[in-house]
Design a protein around this motif. Structure first.
Motif, short mmCIF file in Angstrom:
data_model
loop_
_atom_site.label_atom_id
_atom_site.label_comp_id
_atom_site.label_asym_id
_atom_site.label_seq_id
_atom_site.Cartn_x
_atom_site.Cartn_y
_atom_site.Cartn_z
N LEU A 21 0.83 -1.22 0.00
CA LEU A 21 0.00 0.00 0.00
C LEU A 21 0.86 1.26 0.00
O LEU A 21 0.63 2.19 -0.79
N LEU A 22 1.84 1.31 0.91
CA LEU A 22 2.65 2.52 1.04
C LEU A 22 3.47 2.80 -0.21
O LEU A 22 3.81 3.95 -0.49
N TYR A 23 3.79 1.76 -0.95
CA TYR A 23 4.55 1.95 -2.19
C TYR A 23 3.62 2.06 -3.40
O TYR A 23 4.05 1.89 -4.53
N GLY A 24 2.34 2.32 -3.16
CA GLY A 24 1.46 2.69 -4.25
C GLY A 24 0.69 1.55 -4.91
O GLY A 24 -0.01 1.78 -5.91
N TRP A 25 0.83 0.35 -4.40
CA TRP A 25 0.07 -0.75 -4.98
C TRP A 25 -1.34 -0.78 -4.38
O TRP A 25 -1.55 -0.43 -3.23
N ARG A 48 2.53 3.29 8.59
CA ARG A 48 2.31 4.70 8.17
C ARG A 48 3.09 5.67 9.03
O ARG A 48 3.47 6.75 8.58
N ARG A 49 3.31 5.29 10.27
CA ARG A 49 4.07 6.17 11.17
C ARG A 49 5.56 6.15 10.85
O ARG A 49 6.21 7.20 10.83
N TRP A 50 6.12 4.95 10.60
CA TRP A 50 7.58 4.83 10.53
C TRP A 50 8.15 4.91 9.12
O TRP A 50 9.23 5.48 8.93
N VAL A 51 7.49 4.28 8.14
CA VAL A 51 8.12 4.17 6.82
C VAL A 51 8.42 5.53 6.20
O VAL A 51 9.51 5.72 5.62
N PRO A 52 7.52 6.51 6.29
CA PRO A 52 7.85 7.81 5.69
C PRO A 52 9.07 8.48 6.34
O PRO A 52 9.65 9.39 5.76
N GLN A 53 9.47 8.01 7.51
CA GLN A 53 10.66 8.58 8.15
C GLN A 53 11.96 8.08 7.53
O GLN A 53 13.02 8.65 7.78
N ILE A 54 11.88 6.98 6.77
CA ILE A 54 13.12 6.50 6.13
C ILE A 54 13.08 6.61 4.61
O ILE A 54 14.11 6.49 3.96
N VAL A 55 11.93 6.78 4.01
CA VAL A 55 11.82 6.92 2.55
C VAL A 55 11.00 8.16 2.22
O VAL A 55 9.81 8.22 2.50
N GLU A 56 11.68 9.15 1.65
CA GLU A 56 10.96 10.40 1.35
C GLU A 56 10.09 10.28 0.10
O GLU A 56 9.07 10.94 -0.02
N ALA A 57 10.55 9.44 -0.85
CA ALA A 57 9.94 9.46 -2.19
C ALA A 57 8.75 8.52 -2.33
O ALA A 57 8.49 8.01 -3.41
N LEU A 58 8.02 8.28 -1.25
CA LEU A 58 6.87 7.39 -1.35
C LEU A 58 5.82 7.99 -2.28
O LEU A 58 5.53 9.18 -2.21
N PRO A 59 5.23 7.13 -3.15
CA PRO A 59 4.13 7.61 -3.98
C PRO A 59 2.86 7.68 -3.12
O PRO A 59 2.89 7.36 -1.94
N GLY A 60 1.76 8.08 -3.67
CA GLY A 60 0.51 8.05 -2.92
C GLY A 60 0.13 6.62 -2.57
O GLY A 60 0.48 5.67 -3.29
N LEU A 313 19.01 1.97 1.18
CA LEU A 313 17.90 2.91 1.30
C LEU A 313 18.18 4.21 0.58
O LEU A 313 17.31 4.82 -0.02
N ASN A 314 19.44 4.62 0.68
CA ASN A 314 19.86 5.86 0.04
C ASN A 314 19.66 5.77 -1.47
O ASN A 314 19.13 6.67 -2.11
N GLN A 315 20.07 4.62 -1.99
CA GLN A 315 19.91 4.33 -3.41
C GLN A 315 18.41 4.33 -3.76
O GLN A 315 17.99 4.91 -4.75
N LEU A 316 17.64 3.73 -2.87
CA LEU A 316 16.20 3.63 -3.09
C LEU A 316 15.56 5.00 -3.18
O LEU A 316 14.70 5.26 -4.02
#
Lengths: 323, 323
Positions: A21-25, A48-60, A313-316
């Protein structure tokens, strides 16, 4: 929009759903257990609380559909992730139902920690679409996923599986051959068995063993694995010299090689009482929050360093988010 | 000013010397090897670069004296750390020379990774002043030190040892009984043995195994150990429930329980070639710098989190520096 079906919830299946879900699927979720939706929303809340703290480029976020039948969940899905209990007859029955309803083009990943893909495929008419995709808890934060194909799975399917798992922020490692329990759990099992001896023999408490790990080799292995650590420790004399020096240690009677400790009531009670003392009143929910906050802190700290989960993660973060 | 004698240099002894110096102790160093001073200064340079990045409250550095005889190094020292090669006859000879020259009130710590304190004490007239103080590489950054007394060592001596090791920024864990290889190296040995099977059987490469660790359970263990991780994973049903579920796994033929892989030339060469490919041209010195930068980043990231090495460091930073 790509769609993932999650068959079997619990902590693992729910975290898979959260990742997709968080990666847009779009996610179609199926688990007949009465509390399955409650667990799903609890885990999704954490993700939803934690993942956006390590990946900025999440899609909707994708859309979530809770399905009342398995076939409804899998019929139009591109990836189907099976996370049912670790009993082969259950997995066979569920995989059979999945394959009766899903597309030939879908990939069916199993979260099994123990079974080999050829065991899961036994009796299937389309074994070539089933592989192991074994994640580690907490699945929404830990990048690792072991991909294990049998010889019946085409390389193209493995390539697609790696591609999809990378798109949802994971680090897929495809094993060269299938064995029971894959790689990570074999290493964990070896540590667990030895640790049980240490507790049973009264050498150290659960808290002392944990402290030795967290203040010692756990810090090593968060950023360099066993082999690169030893390569580094071996110094300029090189890996070959190190191995020739280190090899003889295996002849020493250091570990309880030939025996498995009996996890009887006495040992269970000893571990439980030591673990209770160690937790010092902290609930599992508090422990989970500590764990996740620590993982986020470590992953972010490692981001700009080399050769570790953070570098991945940085690469991601620099990859275009999938739309 | 308290004084530490370092008997035996190398990577381990030199890092002990660096730790004592950086935490304000005077150090008397003895190692007859021709390149001992060169190694000492290389390691001390690294420690001077990295340690101030994780501990702000360091006192002024102590003074370093390189001694030409063992007795000169140990005669007036409060702590004597023995880091000679891992052969019992060498350790007996060196410990005998140490005790012939040192004060009754000094503590003699051994860096041995394998021998029990009672083995080291055999034949000694003052066994009560010898204990194991086993550190982990890199000793100047990893906080852990296993303290292992034999029954001949008084509790007061153990208390003083813990106090001194804490003063030089370490996390001493005193084992409840002595066994060969203590605790940490038994766990490492179990992992190492299993990993050798995985390489030998062609299941995964050194790089894949390392990736599974660094992107998976290594991240767990940098902040929560084996038992607290499983307590957390077990959820609200509790540790007892988890153990009762997990116990049967030990009956599965997951690990190569009864056999030790033969580390013959073929296996050594296979590991060396995979490790060379994994290093991709990075020298050991570069690997060391990566490791140390990663460790500093993790330790600082964890500083304000709970129950991990960083929390310990945080606590350490708030303690008055010893003057």
């Amino acid at each position: 929009m790509p769609t993932a079906a999650i068959v079997g919830g619990g902590v693992i299946g729910s975290a898979w759903a959260s990742r997709f879900l968080l990666y847009g699927w779009d996610v179609r979720f199926y688990d007949p257990a009465p509390n399955a939706e409650q667990v799903l929303h609890a885990v999704l809340g954490k993700a939803r609380r934690w993942v956006p703290q390590i990946v900025e480029a999440l899609p909707g976020e994708g859309s979530l559909t809770v399905c009342s039948t398995l076939s409804d969940a899998v019929a139009t899905s591109d990836w189907i992730q099976e996370s049912t209990p670790e009993r082969l007859e259950i997995k066979h029955a569920v995989l059979s139902q999945i394959q009766a309803a899903c597309s030939d083009a879908a990939i069916v990943g199993s979260s099994t920690s123990g079974f080999m893909p050829s065991e899961l495929q036994a009796g299937s008419e389309r074994p070539e679409q089933i592989l192991v995709a074994h994640p580690y808890n907490p699945v929404y934060l830990l990048p690792i996923v072991e991909v294990v194909p049998s010889p019946q799975v085409a390389q193209d399917t493995v390539d697609r599986a790696e591609q999809i798992l990378s798109e949802i922020g994971m680090k897929p490692i495809t094993l060269k051959s299938e064995i029971p329990a894959h790689v990570g759990d074999r290493l964990l099992e070896a540590v667990w068995r030895e640790a049980l001896w240490l507790i049973k023999d009264g050498v150290a408490t659960t808290e002392q063993i944990d402290d030795i790990m967290t203040h010692g080799f756990g810090l090593r292995w968060a950023q360099k694995g066993l082999f690169e650590t030893y390569r580094t420790a071996g110094g300029e004399a090189g890996m070959k010299h190190f191995l020739e020096q280190f090899g003889p240690c295996l002849q020493w009677p250091w570990t309880k090689l030939t025996d498995v400790p009996d996890l009887d009531d006495d040992l269970i009670n000893l571990i439980v009482s030591q673990s209770d003392a160690q937790a010092a009143g902290r609930s599992v929910s508090e422990l989970e929050d500590e764990r996740d906050a620590n993982l986020v802190a470590i992953l972010n700290a490692l981001r700009h360093e080399d050769r570790a989960a953070g570098a991945f993660l940085n690469q991601l973060a620099s990859v275009e988010a999938r739309q």
